[in-house]
Design a protein around this motif. Structure first.
Motif, short mmCIF file in Angstrom:
data_model
loop_
_atom_site.label_atom_id
_atom_site.label_comp_id
_atom_site.label_asym_id
_atom_site.label_seq_id
_atom_site.Cartn_x
_atom_site.Cartn_y
_atom_site.Cartn_z
N GLU A 3 0.85 -1.18 0.00
CA GLU A 3 0.00 0.00 0.00
C GLU A 3 0.89 1.23 0.00
O GLU A 3 1.81 1.35 0.79
N GLU A 4 0.64 2.16 -0.93
CA GLU A 4 1.39 3.40 -0.99
C GLU A 4 0.93 4.33 0.13
O GLU A 4 -0.26 4.48 0.36
N THR A 5 1.86 4.93 0.82
CA THR A 5 1.55 5.87 1.87
C THR A 5 1.66 7.27 1.31
O THR A 5 2.69 7.65 0.77
N SER A 6 0.59 8.04 1.43
CA SER A 6 0.63 9.42 0.99
C SER A 6 0.91 10.31 2.18
O SER A 6 0.48 10.03 3.29
N VAL A 7 1.64 11.36 1.93
CA VAL A 7 1.95 12.33 2.96
C VAL A 7 1.79 13.72 2.37
O VAL A 7 1.70 13.89 1.16
N LEU A 35 18.71 15.23 1.20
CA LEU A 35 18.36 13.82 1.12
C LEU A 35 19.15 13.18 0.00
O LEU A 35 19.48 13.84 -0.98
N SER A 36 19.40 11.89 0.10
CA SER A 36 20.03 11.18 -1.01
C SER A 36 19.09 11.20 -2.22
O SER A 36 17.90 11.52 -2.09
N ARG A 37 19.62 10.84 -3.37
CA ARG A 37 18.77 10.77 -4.58
C ARG A 37 17.60 9.84 -4.36
O ARG A 37 16.47 10.15 -4.70
N ARG A 38 17.88 8.67 -3.81
CA ARG A 38 16.82 7.68 -3.61
C ARG A 38 15.81 8.19 -2.58
O ARG A 38 14.61 8.05 -2.76
N ALA A 39 16.27 8.81 -1.49
CA ALA A 39 15.35 9.34 -0.47
C ALA A 39 14.50 10.47 -1.05
O ALA A 39 13.32 10.57 -0.76
N GLY A 40 15.10 11.32 -1.90
CA GLY A 40 14.33 12.37 -2.57
C GLY A 40 13.24 11.78 -3.45
O GLY A 40 12.10 12.26 -3.47
N HIS A 41 13.57 10.71 -4.16
CA HIS A 41 12.60 10.02 -5.01
C HIS A 41 11.48 9.41 -4.15
O HIS A 41 10.30 9.54 -4.49
N VAL A 42 11.84 8.79 -3.04
CA VAL A 42 10.85 8.19 -2.15
C VAL A 42 9.89 9.25 -1.63
O VAL A 42 8.67 9.07 -1.64
N LEU A 43 10.42 10.39 -1.20
CA LEU A 43 9.57 11.45 -0.67
C LEU A 43 8.66 12.01 -1.76
O LEU A 43 7.48 12.21 -1.54
N ARG A 44 9.19 12.24 -2.96
CA ARG A 44 8.36 12.77 -4.04
C ARG A 44 7.23 11.82 -4.37
O ARG A 44 6.09 12.24 -4.55
N THR A 45 7.50 10.53 -4.43
CA THR A 45 6.44 9.57 -4.76
C THR A 45 5.42 9.46 -3.63
O THR A 45 4.25 9.18 -3.90
N LEU A 47 4.61 12.08 -1.73
CA LEU A 47 3.86 13.34 -1.81
C LEU A 47 2.87 13.34 -2.97
O LEU A 47 1.80 13.90 -2.88
N ASP A 48 3.26 12.72 -4.09
CA ASP A 48 2.43 12.73 -5.29
C ASP A 48 2.46 11.36 -5.95
O ASP A 48 3.13 11.16 -6.96
N PRO A 49 1.75 10.37 -5.37
CA PRO A 49 1.77 9.01 -5.91
C PRO A 49 1.32 8.97 -7.37
O PRO A 49 0.38 9.64 -7.75
N GLY A 50 2.03 8.20 -8.15
CA GLY A 50 1.66 8.03 -9.55
C GLY A 50 2.22 9.06 -10.50
O GLY A 50 2.17 8.88 -11.71
N ALA A 51 2.77 10.16 -9.99
CA ALA A 51 3.34 11.18 -10.86
C ALA A 51 4.69 10.70 -11.39
O ALA A 51 5.47 10.10 -10.65
N PRO A 52 4.96 10.92 -12.67
CA PRO A 52 6.24 10.50 -13.21
C PRO A 52 7.38 11.31 -12.59
O PRO A 52 7.24 12.52 -12.38
N GLY A 53 8.46 10.66 -12.29
CA GLY A 53 9.61 11.33 -11.69
C GLY A 53 10.53 11.89 -12.74
O GLY A 53 10.89 11.20 -13.69
N PRO A 54 10.94 13.14 -12.57
CA PRO A 54 11.83 13.74 -13.57
C PRO A 54 13.20 13.09 -13.62
O PRO A 54 13.87 13.14 -14.63
#
Length: 97
Positions: A3-7, A35-45, A47-54
């Motif tokens: 389950e994706e957690t939204s914040v 944040l590390s690259r991976r942690a930044g990616h985790v936080l962005r996803t 915050l906005d589940p399903g949005a494509p990551g740049p």
């Protein structure tokens, strides 16, 4: 299936994902948290589940179990520090309440 957690970010926090890291700016304390690259990616996803990551193509594919552990640990730490708030299921992430 996990389950994706939204914040949502706390009102005093600004987040920016860059190609080499994630940055959190605390406008209340005037501090910057990198944040590390991976942690930044985790936080962005989160915050906005399903949005494509740049910058998703720059991130190496990793072990799903390790990625889920990082996600839980990062969101727990950010929530404990007051930087993010979990969004209950069924609520819109930008909705306060």
């Amino acid at each position: 299936m996990r389950e994706e957690t939204s914040v949502r970010l706390a009102d005093h926090i600004v987040f920016q994902e860059l190609p080499f890291c994630g940055v959190l700016l605390d406008t209340r304390r005037f501090t910057v948290h990198r944040l590390s690259r991976r942690a930044g990616h985790v936080l962005r996803t989160a915050l906005d589940p399903g949005a494509p990551g740049p910058y998703a193509p720059l991130l190496p594919d990793g072990d799903e179990e390790t990625a889920e552990g990082l996600r839980r640990q990062l969101l727990d730490r950010l929530e404990a520090s007051g930087m993010v708030h979990r969004v209950p299921a069924g609520k819109v992430p930008g909705e306060h309440g």
